[in-house]
Design an enzyme around this catalytic site. Structure first.
Site, short mmCIF file in Angstrom:
data_model
loop_
_atom_site.label_atom_id
_atom_site.label_comp_id
_atom_site.label_asym_id
_atom_site.label_seq_id
_atom_site.Cartn_x
_atom_site.Cartn_y
_atom_site.Cartn_z
CB SER A 1 -0.94 0.02 1.20
OG SER A 1 -0.23 0.17 2.41
CE LYS B 1 -3.04 2.41 4.75
NZ LYS B 1 -2.89 1.55 3.56
#
Length: 256
Positions: free
Chosen positions: A70, A141
Site C-alpha cells: 500500500s 500511511k
C-alpha cells in the site's frame, strides 16, 4: 638370589591416593557450578537486553515490518522501518506529507472485544522488535489532511486539492492517480485523513467514509513518524520528506 626379597617386591600394591580422588570430585563439582553460573549470567544478560530493547522500542524508536504494497514505491513489502516515537511527544503534531504508523482501532478496524490479551501481548512484543508482521490494527500511511483541511479529489488530471490548492504528489506509484473514487471531505479538529502512496492498492481513509468516524484517524492514535529505513541494507537511510504540500494554505486562510 634373594627370593624372599623378590616376593616382597611382587606382593606390594599401590595404596589408593584418596587425596587425588577428592580433588577430582571437587574439580568436577566446581566446573558444574561455574557452568550453571555462566548460563545464568548469559540468560540474565539476554533478559535484560530484551527488556531494555522493549523499553527503547516502546518509548523512543520502534522497528516496524512493512506487510503490504500500500505504500509503494516509498516502502516495499519486507522493509523494516524505524518509527520515531518522540516526533509528536512534545507538542508537535503530524503534518501533511508525514508517513506515520498508527493504531486504526475504531477508525480503520472495529474494536475486537474477544481478542486474547495474552496472545496480543506476545504478538505485540514480537512486532515491537520488528520480528513479526504488525498487529491487524496497525497501519502505515501518509498524512494528506490535518484538522480543518478540506480535501477534494479529483481534478481533470487526477490530482487532489487541499484547501483549494492543487497538489502534485511525486511519491505516487507510477501510473496511479490521486484516487479512482471521488470524494470531498473536511477533516475534523484533532483528526487526520490518511492515504497510501500506492492508491490503487491501498485501503485507507477513502474506504471508511461510511464507517463511524468517516475514515478519520484521531491524532492520539498515531504511534510515531517513519523517519528511517533500517532494512534491506541497500535501502537504509533517512526517509525522504516531500514538498508536495508546501503551497497549501492553513485551513482558515483557504478562502481569505
Amino acid at each position: 638370589m634373594d627370593t624372599q626379597a623378590q616376593h616382597s617386591e611382587r606382593d606390594r600394591s599401590p595404596e589408593p591416593d584418596t587425596g587425588s580422588g577428592e580433588r577430582s570430585r571437587f574439580s568436577r563439582t566446581r566446573d558444574r557450578v561455574v557452568s550453571v553460573l555462566s548460563w545464568r549470567r548469559v540468560l540474565t544478560g539476554v533478559v535484560l537486553a530484551t527488556v531494555a530493547l522493549l523499553l527503547f522500542s516502546s518509548y523512543v524508536v520502534q522497528p516496524f515490518l512493512i506487510p503490504s504494497r500500500s505504500m509503494e514505491p516509498t516502502l516495499k513489502v519486507g522493509d523494516r522501518v524505524l518509527v520515531n516515537k518522540l516526533a509528536y511527544r512534545f507538542g508537535a503534531e503530524p503534518e501533511r506529507g508525514d508517513v506515520v504508523v498508527f493504531d486504526g482501532t475504531g477508525s480503520f478496524v472495529r474494536e475486537d472485544l474477544d481478542a486474547n490479551p495474552l496472545t496480543g501481548l506476545v504478538r505485540g512484543a514480537a512486532s515491537s522488535l520488528g520480528l513479526t508482521e504488525p498487529a491487524d490494527t496497525d497501519f502505515v500511511k501518509r498524512v494528506v489532511g490535518v484538522g480543518g483541511d478540506r480535501v477534494v479529489c479529483c481534478d481533470a488530471r487526477g490530482r487532489l486539492a487541499v484547501n483549494d490548492v492543487t497538489v502534485d504528489e511525486p511519491y505516487l506509484y507510477p501510473g496511479d492517480t490521486a484516487s479512482l473514487a471521488p470524494f470531498d471531505i473536511e477533516v475534523p479538529a484533532g483528526a487526520l485523513w490518511m492515504m497510501g502512496d500506492h492508491r490503487s492498492r491501498s485501503s485507507d481513509s477513502r474506504d471508511h467514509l461510511g464507517s463511524p468516524g468517516g475514515g478519520m484517524v484521531p491524532v492520539e492514535r498515531v504511534t510515531g513518524r517513519v523517519d528511517w529505513l533500517g532494512w534491506p541494507p541497500a535501502r537504509t537511510g533517512s526517509l525522504e520528506g516531500t514538498g508536495a504540500f508546501g503551497g497549501v494554505r492553513a485551513p482558515g486562510a483557504a478562502h481569505g
